[in-house]
Design a protein around this motif. Structure first.
Motif, short mmCIF file in Angstrom:
data_model
loop_
_atom_site.label_atom_id
_atom_site.label_comp_id
_atom_site.label_asym_id
_atom_site.label_seq_id
_atom_site.Cartn_x
_atom_site.Cartn_y
_atom_site.Cartn_z
N LYS A 83 78.30 -41.81 -51.84
CA LYS A 83 77.51 -40.57 -51.88
C LYS A 83 76.02 -40.89 -52.12
CE LYS A 83 80.97 -37.59 -51.64
NZ LYS A 83 81.45 -36.87 -52.82
N ALA A 84 75.69 -42.17 -52.15
CA ALA A 84 74.33 -42.55 -52.53
C ALA A 84 73.28 -42.04 -51.55
CB ALA A 84 74.22 -44.07 -52.68
N ARG A 85 73.54 -42.18 -50.25
CA ARG A 85 72.55 -41.72 -49.27
C ARG A 85 72.28 -40.22 -49.42
NH1 ARG A 85 70.43 -43.19 -44.27
NH2 ARG A 85 71.72 -45.06 -44.13
N GLN A 86 73.35 -39.45 -49.50
CA GLN A 86 73.17 -38.00 -49.65
C GLN A 86 72.42 -37.68 -50.93
OE1 GLN A 86 76.85 -35.77 -49.81
NE2 GLN A 86 75.90 -33.93 -48.95
N ALA A 87 72.76 -38.39 -52.00
CA ALA A 87 72.08 -38.18 -53.27
C ALA A 87 70.59 -38.47 -53.15
CB ALA A 87 72.70 -39.06 -54.35
N MET A 88 70.26 -39.56 -52.48
CA MET A 88 68.86 -39.96 -52.35
C MET A 88 68.07 -38.98 -51.49
SD MET A 88 69.45 -44.05 -51.95
CE MET A 88 67.72 -44.48 -51.69
N GLU A 89 68.74 -38.38 -50.53
CA GLU A 89 68.05 -37.41 -49.67
C GLU A 89 67.89 -36.05 -50.34
OE1 GLU A 89 70.58 -37.63 -46.26
OE2 GLU A 89 69.50 -39.34 -45.36
N ALA A 110 67.13 -47.38 -49.57
CA ALA A 110 65.70 -47.10 -49.74
C ALA A 110 64.89 -47.75 -48.62
CB ALA A 110 65.22 -47.59 -51.10
N GLN A 111 65.31 -48.94 -48.22
CA GLN A 111 64.64 -49.61 -47.10
C GLN A 111 64.86 -48.84 -45.80
OE1 GLN A 111 62.62 -52.39 -47.16
NE2 GLN A 111 62.74 -52.16 -49.37
N GLU A 112 66.07 -48.33 -45.60
CA GLU A 112 66.38 -47.58 -44.38
C GLU A 112 65.66 -46.24 -44.34
OE1 GLU A 112 70.56 -47.12 -43.79
OE2 GLU A 112 71.02 -49.23 -44.11
N ILE A 113 65.69 -45.55 -45.48
CA ILE A 113 65.14 -44.20 -45.55
C ILE A 113 63.61 -44.23 -45.65
CG2 ILE A 113 65.06 -42.08 -46.95
CD1 ILE A 113 67.96 -42.76 -47.82
N GLY A 114 63.10 -45.25 -46.31
CA GLY A 114 61.66 -45.37 -46.52
C GLY A 114 61.17 -44.73 -47.79
N SER A 115 62.08 -44.32 -48.65
CA SER A 115 61.71 -43.73 -49.94
C SER A 115 62.89 -43.84 -50.89
CB SER A 115 61.31 -42.26 -49.79
OG SER A 115 62.40 -41.49 -49.34
N ASP A 150 63.18 -54.08 -56.32
CA ASP A 150 62.08 -53.14 -56.05
C ASP A 150 62.49 -51.69 -56.23
OD1 ASP A 150 60.10 -55.05 -55.57
OD2 ASP A 150 60.64 -55.23 -53.44
N LEU A 151 63.43 -51.45 -57.09
CA LEU A 151 63.85 -50.08 -57.38
C LEU A 151 62.88 -49.43 -58.36
CD1 LEU A 151 67.72 -50.50 -57.71
CD2 LEU A 151 66.43 -49.57 -55.78
N PRO A 152 62.58 -48.14 -58.18
CA PRO A 152 61.66 -47.44 -59.07
C PRO A 152 62.35 -46.99 -60.37
CG PRO A 152 62.37 -45.96 -57.33
CD PRO A 152 62.98 -47.30 -57.04
N VAL A 153 62.60 -47.96 -61.24
CA VAL A 153 63.26 -47.65 -62.52
C VAL A 153 62.22 -47.05 -63.46
CG1 VAL A 153 64.53 -48.57 -64.48
CG2 VAL A 153 64.93 -49.51 -62.20
#
Length: 217
Positions: A83-89, A110-115, A150-153
């Protein structure tokens, strides 16, 4: 109790702790709440909300975002990697980064989505078997590992055991955050958020005190 009651208590707790007014963000936890209750809180001007489940968030917030500007959505429940992609979007922040597999999945997406949403690492401060989160003894290493991706923690999150003094867990979370240079502390709920604010909380999570008792689906 009303939204105004909670915001007044937050302001008082900030003042008592010697913190700047507005230092704490109130996440109104809208999980399992009817849309009309959520709309009423939106109409009062509140814009920061929390959901536990991606599917429920997906069924609720895209429509609200077409009606109200400035909504900030936080996912505060356990997150499955599928569910990570949906969550990130959907979300502006995810408060439950808790394992390497999820960190690697989010980094790849994040690399695929760009954010990427802001991330909080969940720490299982009570070391409870049934609860998600990294153990306190493993938190430093996981923070380092997540940053290396490179995650925005932005900070840490915890949910203290119900039968223990919450302040001890808030203090532990703050200590881990401080030694890792993290500013965000997602801690404190309806029954203990004043204690959390006194110990440095930047985000508190309050649900039924704002919306009323949850309505099971």
């Amino acid at each position: 109790m009303t939204l105004r009651d909670i915001t007044d208590r937050i302001a008082k707790a900030e003042k008592n702790a010697g913190r700047e007014a507005g230092a704490v963000s109130l996440i109104a936890v809208s999980k399992v709440q009817p849309n009309e209750r959520v709309k009423a809180v939106l109409d009062e001007g509140h814009r920061i909300f929390g959901e536990n489940k991606v599917q429920e968030a997906a069924g609720k917030w895209p429509d609200f975002r077409t009606q109200y500007e400035g909504i900030e959505l936080h996912l505060i429940g356990p997150l499955q990697t599928n569910k990570a992609r949906q969550a990130m979007e959907l979300a502006d922040s995810i408060h439950t980064l808790d394992r390497p597999k999820l960190a690697n999945t989010i980094a790849r997406l994040a690399q695929e989505i760009g954010s990427c949403p802001d991330l909080f690492i969940q720490v299982n401060t009570g070391e409870e078997d049934q609860k998600a989160g990294v153990l306190p003894s493993e938190a430093d290493a996981f923070i380092t590992e997540s940053r290396a991706l490179d995650l925005p923690v932005r900070g840490l999150m915890c949910i203290p055991p119900v039968d223990e003094e919450a302040s001890l867990h808030f203090a532990l979370l703050a200590k881990i955050a401080a030694r890792n240079g993290l500013q965000g502390l997602s801690m404190g709920m309806s029954s203990d958020f004043e204690k959390a604010i006194a110990l440095g909380a930047t985000h508190i999570r309050v649900g039924s005190a704002i919306f009323g008792d949850r309505v099971p689906t």
